[in-house]
Design a protein around this motif. Sequence first.
Motif, PDB file in Angstrom:
ATOM      1  N   LEU A 184      41.286  29.355  36.565  1.00 43.55           N
ATOM      2  CA  LEU A 184      41.202  28.766  35.215  1.00 43.55           C
ATOM      3  C   LEU A 184      39.910  27.967  35.064  1.00 43.55           C
ATOM      4  O   LEU A 184      39.235  28.037  34.030  1.00 43.55           O
ATOM      5  N   TYR A 185      39.568  27.205  36.091  1.00 42.29           N
ATOM      6  CA  TYR A 185      38.344  26.401  36.031  1.00 42.29           C
ATOM      7  C   TYR A 185      37.088  27.266  36.082  1.00 42.29           C
ATOM      8  O   TYR A 185      36.004  26.803  35.723  1.00 42.29           O
ATOM      9  N   ALA A 186      37.231  28.527  36.538  1.00 41.89           N
ATOM     10  CA  ALA A 186      36.099  29.454  36.504  1.00 41.89           C
ATOM     11  C   ALA A 186      36.055  30.216  35.186  1.00 41.89           C
ATOM     12  O   ALA A 186      35.212  31.094  35.014  1.00 41.89           O
ATOM     13  N   GLY A 187      36.984  29.887  34.287  1.00 40.20           N
ATOM     14  CA  GLY A 187      37.013  30.588  33.001  1.00 40.20           C
ATOM     15  C   GLY A 187      37.445  32.041  33.118  1.00 40.20           C
ATOM     16  O   GLY A 187      37.071  32.880  32.294  1.00 40.20           O
ATOM     17  N   ALA A 188      38.243  32.354  34.128  1.00 40.07           N
ATOM     18  CA  ALA A 188      38.646  33.743  34.377  1.00 40.07           C
ATOM     19  C   ALA A 188      39.597  34.256  33.298  1.00 40.07           C
ATOM     20  O   ALA A 188      40.277  33.482  32.629  1.00 40.07           O
ATOM     21  N   ALA A 189      39.641  35.590  33.157  1.00 38.35           N
ATOM     22  CA  ALA A 189      40.577  36.232  32.225  1.00 38.35           C
ATOM     23  C   ALA A 189      41.998  36.067  32.757  1.00 38.35           C
ATOM     24  O   ALA A 189      42.205  35.882  33.958  1.00 38.35           O
ATOM     25  N   ALA A 190      42.973  36.166  31.824  1.00 40.02           N
ATOM     26  CA  ALA A 190      44.377  35.952  32.184  1.00 40.02           C
ATOM     27  C   ALA A 190      44.816  36.863  33.325  1.00 40.02           C
ATOM     28  O   ALA A 190      45.570  36.439  34.215  1.00 40.02           O
ATOM     29  N   ALA A 191      44.341  38.106  33.333  1.00 37.99           N
ATOM     30  CA  ALA A 191      44.760  39.053  34.377  1.00 37.99           C
ATOM     31  C   ALA A 191      44.263  38.598  35.751  1.00 37.99           C
ATOM     32  O   ALA A 191      44.969  38.749  36.749  1.00 37.99           O
ATOM     33  N   ASP A 192      43.060  38.046  35.792  1.00 39.64           N
ATOM     34  CA  ASP A 192      42.523  37.571  37.075  1.00 39.64           C
ATOM     35  C   ASP A 192      43.231  36.300  37.533  1.00 39.64           C
ATOM     36  O   ASP A 192      43.463  36.109  38.733  1.00 39.64           O
ATOM     37  N   VAL A 193      43.570  35.429  36.577  1.00 37.15           N
ATOM     38  CA  VAL A 193      44.341  34.234  36.925  1.00 37.15           C
ATOM     39  C   VAL A 193      45.676  34.665  37.544  1.00 37.15           C
ATOM     40  O   VAL A 193      46.091  34.136  38.581  1.00 37.15           O
ATOM     41  N   ALA A 194      46.315  35.660  36.912  1.00 39.13           N
ATOM     42  CA  ALA A 194      47.614  36.144  37.410  1.00 39.13           C
ATOM     43  C   ALA A 194      47.465  36.767  38.798  1.00 39.13           C
ATOM     44  O   ALA A 194      48.304  36.554  39.677  1.00 39.13           O
ATOM     45  N   ALA A 195      46.385  37.537  39.000  1.00 40.97           N
ATOM     46  CA  ALA A 195      46.178  38.187  40.306  1.00 40.97           C
ATOM     47  C   ALA A 195      45.960  37.133  41.390  1.00 40.97           C
ATOM     48  O   ALA A 195      46.499  37.249  42.498  1.00 40.97           O
ATOM     49  N   LEU A 196      45.202  36.085  41.069  1.00 40.84           N
ATOM     50  CA  LEU A 196      44.981  35.040  42.077  1.00 40.84           C
ATOM     51  C   LEU A 196      46.258  34.238  42.340  1.00 40.84           C
ATOM     52  O   LEU A 196      46.491  33.791  43.462  1.00 40.84           O
ATOM     53  N   ASP A 197      47.077  34.058  41.306  1.00 44.76           N
ATOM     54  CA  ASP A 197      48.373  33.409  41.523  1.00 44.76           C
ATOM     55  C   ASP A 197      49.198  34.248  42.503  1.00 44.76           C
ATOM     56  O   ASP A 197      49.759  33.723  43.477  1.00 44.76           O
ATOM     57  N   ALA A 198      49.240  35.557  42.270  1.00 43.56           N
ATOM     58  CA  ALA A 198      50.002  36.454  43.158  1.00 43.56           C
ATOM     59  C   ALA A 198      49.425  36.430  44.576  1.00 43.56           C
ATOM     60  O   ALA A 198      50.178  36.420  45.558  1.00 43.56           O
ATOM     61  N   PHE A 199      48.099  36.413  44.666  1.00 50.00           N
ATOM     62  CA  PHE A 199      47.430  36.316  45.973  1.00 50.00           C
ATOM     63  C   PHE A 199      47.924  35.080  46.738  1.00 50.00           C
ATOM     64  O   PHE A 199      48.299  35.146  47.909  1.00 50.00           O
ATOM     65  N   GLY A 200      47.944  33.940  46.067  1.00 48.50           N
ATOM     66  CA  GLY A 200      48.378  32.701  46.717  1.00 48.50           C
ATOM     67  C   GLY A 200      49.859  32.729  47.062  1.00 48.50           C
ATOM     68  O   GLY A 200      50.269  32.288  48.145  1.00 48.50           O
ATOM     69  N   ARG A 201      50.679  33.254  46.144  1.00 46.89           N
ATOM     70  CA  ARG A 201      52.127  33.333  46.390  1.00 46.89           C
ATOM     71  C   ARG A 201      52.442  34.188  47.608  1.00 46.89           C
ATOM     72  O   ARG A 201      53.250  33.816  48.456  1.00 46.89           O
ATOM     73  N   GLU A 202      51.809  35.368  47.665  1.00 43.73           N
ATOM     74  CA  GLU A 202      52.086  36.277  48.779  1.00 43.73           C
ATOM     75  C   GLU A 202      51.588  35.668  50.091  1.00 43.73           C
ATOM     76  O   GLU A 202      52.228  35.811  51.129  1.00 43.73           O
ATOM     77  N   SER A 203      50.460  34.972  50.035  1.00 43.64           N
ATOM     78  CA  SER A 203      50.002  34.256  51.238  1.00 43.64           C
ATOM     79  C   SER A 203      51.056  33.250  51.691  1.00 43.64           C
ATOM     80  O   SER A 203      51.331  33.104  52.877  1.00 43.64           O
TER      81      SER A 203
END
Lengths: 358, 358
Positions: free
Chosen positions: A218-237
Amino acid sequence: MTESMTEPKTESEYRPAECHEATILLERARAEVVPVLRAAIGSMPGPLRRIGLYHFGWENADGTPATGGSGKAIRPALVLAAASALGGPAARAAALRAAAAVELVHNFTLLHDDVMDRDTTRRHRPTVWTVFGDDDAILAGDALQALALRLLAEDPHPASRAAVARLADCVVELCAGQQADTAMERRDPGEVTLEETLAMAEAKTGALLGCACALGALYAGAAAADVAALDAFGRESGLAFQLIDDVIGIWGDPRHTGKPAGADLAARKKSLPVVAALTSGTPAASELAGLYGAPHADEEDLEYIALTVERAGGRDWAQAQAADRMARVMQELARAVPDPEAAGGLLALAEFVTRRTA
Amino acid sequence: MTESMTEPKTESEYRPAECHEATILLERARAEVVPVLRAAIGSMPGPLRRIGLYHFGWENADGTPATGGSGKAIRPALVLAAASALGGPAARAAALRAAAAVELVHNFTLLHDDVMDRDTTRRHRPTVWTVFGDDDAILAGDALQALALRLLAEDPHPASRAAVARLADCVVELCAGQQADTAMERRDPGEVTLEETLAMAEAKTGALLGCACALGALYAGAAAADVAALDAFGRESGLAFQLIDDVIGIWGDPRHTGKPAGADLAARKKSLPVVAALTSGTPAASELAGLYGAPHADEEDLEYIALTVERAGGRDWAQAQAADRMARVMQELARAVPDPEAAGGLLALAEFVTRRTA
């Protein structure tokens, strides 16, 4: 590695060839975030400030300076690495308050979880409730949550408002995860499903790692899909970490884990490998159910219970699940950050998280 | 008024000639805010939702619908009245989420305070911790704080970010107030100063009433000086309320207050009139210190302790202080809202708050 009761396969399988990059990222995150955290804690009125300074390991209970560590700063490092991966150094610099806010939320949950779980040691020191009492631990936790959200709200960055909403939403999920955990521990082992145990672990452990990465995006101004992908990345980690942590909690070496071997079994914890074993439908599962229903066991019994969890497939399941989650971690990361160079920091941190032995 | 053990002067002195306007404002606030609160509570995962619905009196512990009241909605009514006074109907309509957020924070503190104070009854029903246990009460409180700040952060209104920061800051003050209160109750009565007792009451009771008014002003786009004046208006109202509540807690009529006469004295509470009496330097002060150090007393003893507090000037001091605070309430209100017509709602609510008998 030194000798151990049972060979910690997990540790050797996942042992990093090189986690130098993660160590550097964590050290850098700590160096940058600690002053922001100290300022936030320092802004509180006297007694709450003292409790906060004690909890973070910066002061002893009597107010004298302490040299204890304030934690690994994995979550702040994830915020900063995510911002950097998607927005470069400028986004990384802008995300510093968000990194501190996530760490404050993490510590708010530690304060309250320690009260509920009656844990007496945290980062090799007596927990806050044992030193200051339950009331002060609850109130200091409440205040840390407020400090976290205030820090984000006071940030003039355009992502501030969305970040507050997302972090507050994550707090609700963390509370639901802890609620499920405490409720589950009171239930009969035979009644607990693997699905709900995984959901609990995702809420309790995955949610905040996912939120950390999402805030960076979000602080990088990313698109919603990328925010969601990074959320999933962190969750799965986070889920991969929990699976491996649970394996270590049963078969790990106490000299590496800091807790006695079989401690989770002695406490009859319904950890992921145990629930997988109990719900495996194997003959060993029935035997395990009987063993888990019996009162406290000695060390030999614990070794036998560990063996039974293994025979019922609990260990293999957990390791396969962890590998599967790590594959998803790579997928989500590649989706949000196709440039491997830019993704390197996040990957190093995810590998560090899931390879930890203590 | 019916007969009582001691004539509750306070009630008759402060009894409103007319509180019809406040009643209408409170009813209207409740009608508007309750759907927002229910939606926020309803957004939580299952078990936390159930605890929330129980706490607000909308469900019984078994999940069946209940008809219990969810509280007077004084704080939401203050938010809406402040927005209306400074920005008219449009600002009032825009401030609805802020009104709900303040009420969520209030209820978060009730959940946690009841755990700490071991209070078993709230709004004529068993408290959450007695029904669901301490852990669930702590977690539901944590979640309500997060819901409150999320609700504000998700509000597209331009005041949203400043409102989150202000409400979060208020939470830190509320925690500090409760911390001071619990710490003070453990101390020797002779060590407690009047100044710190007033500061504690301001943090514990005044801060959120002040914040409610300030948020209303923020949502009306008011200048910083007017926001500050409305905050002071709310704070002083809260202190006046606490002074009167403490007087009622000693000399009130149990049929009106809902708690036994002298309950605060029986619990050896260091309420404002008691601390004023103890620190008065009168002969009665020394006598009171002796009485307060002795173990539990019967009803006759309590009447004598109440008389001693009165002889040491505790009652007169509290009533004079309350009158003084009410004068400041008027001053701050006149400063921020010079038009008496526009100020009417806020004034009616301040008078209602300080005239309550239960």
